[in-house]
Design a protein around this motif. Sequence first.
Motif, PDB file in Angstrom:
ATOM      1  N   SER A  67       0.707  -1.109   0.076  1.00 35.63           N
ATOM      2  CA  SER A  67       0.139  -0.053   0.076  1.00 35.63           C
ATOM      3  C   SER A  67       0.878   1.360  -0.005  1.00 35.63           C
ATOM      4  N   LEU A  68       1.955   1.232   0.999  1.00 33.85           N
ATOM      5  CA  LEU A  68       2.799   2.563   1.018  1.00 33.85           C
ATOM      6  C   LEU A  68       3.625   2.664  -0.385  1.00 33.85           C
ATOM      7  N   PHE A  69       3.965   1.535  -0.849  1.00 31.94           N
ATOM      8  CA  PHE A  69       4.910   1.642  -2.058  1.00 31.94           C
ATOM      9  C   PHE A  69       4.099   2.385  -3.337  1.00 31.94           C
ATOM     10  N   SER A  70       2.965   1.733  -3.398  1.00 32.73           N
ATOM     11  CA  SER A  70       1.860   2.019  -4.682  1.00 32.73           C
ATOM     12  C   SER A  70       1.552   3.567  -4.268  1.00 32.73           C
ATOM     13  N   LEU A  71       1.318   3.914  -3.027  1.00 34.86           N
ATOM     14  CA  LEU A  71       1.014   5.325  -2.838  1.00 34.86           C
ATOM     15  C   LEU A  71       2.159   6.250  -3.102  1.00 34.86           C
ATOM     16  N   TRP A  72       3.249   5.940  -2.606  1.00 34.42           N
ATOM     17  CA  TRP A  72       4.231   6.923  -3.045  1.00 34.42           C
ATOM     18  C   TRP A  72       4.976   6.748  -4.365  1.00 34.42           C
ATOM     19  N   ALA A  73       4.893   5.609  -4.833  1.00 34.34           N
ATOM     20  CA  ALA A  73       5.320   5.430  -6.371  1.00 34.34           C
ATOM     21  C   ALA A  73       4.354   5.997  -7.195  1.00 34.34           C
ATOM     22  N   GLY A  74       3.176   5.992  -6.907  1.00 29.60           N
ATOM     23  CA  GLY A  74       1.939   6.702  -7.724  1.00 29.60           C
ATOM     24  C   GLY A  74       2.137   7.991  -7.748  1.00 29.60           C
TER      25      GLY A  74
END
Length: 252
Positions: free
Chosen positions: A109-116
């Motif tokens: 969730s955090l990876f997709s949030l920041w990468a997004g």
Amino acid sequence: MTDTSTLTPQKRLDFSQVLALFLRPRSLFERIAAEGQPAWTTPMLILSVTALLVVLVGGYFNARAAQMGTAALPPDFQYWTPEMQQDFFSAQQAMSGPTFVYVIPLVGSLFSLWAGWLALGGLMHLASTLLGGRGTMSGALHVAAWASLPFALRDILRVVFMLITQRSIASPGLSGFVAEAGFLAQLLSHVDVFLVWQMLLLMIGFFLVDTLSQGKAILGVLIVVGLVLLAWSGLGALVSSLGATAVQRPFF
């Protein structure tokens, strides 16, 4: 020339601007255009915290459903062989531990949030430049972060819904209108009123910050958001088809 004497020094965390985004978004983006204010740290921190809450609450109800044998079954489950059904239930039990319920979804969730966020800001800056905008990468990241803050409100509403219904959300967005899982279901899971809200804020932000015309700001946002949605939905469908854990928290 902008009178900078009336502008307050930039703060890394400025929660006073959160309410301004919802009530007076134009004034917020005008500050970003003037001196790059406010910083992106505040909205990204809020989004990270609300993402954490969604994972924790959703994970709790998913784990409880798995232990009680009431977890949602995959499509066409009734046509599986008894051996395949037993393997599915065994896998559900094995994946009910904290690592699969909380740690992996939270990291994803955090990876997709920041990468997004980085992808959205970068693509919007590229589109703005091609359309004749005069903004910077820093300004694009500011706009992308603040324009996505409505998703924090969506997270809070999802947490409240799960606490009231005592179950996790099986079909977010408009995905409930699709019978089978796949690309279309992944795409519709990102479509809701909060996505429209984000797009409107992006249009306002890049119109003011990058000095784009209204038409070009609208065109740039529609193209970039459309491309990001298609790419993210394709990735989600691919991951789901491989039988892995689906992406829990896209930036949309």
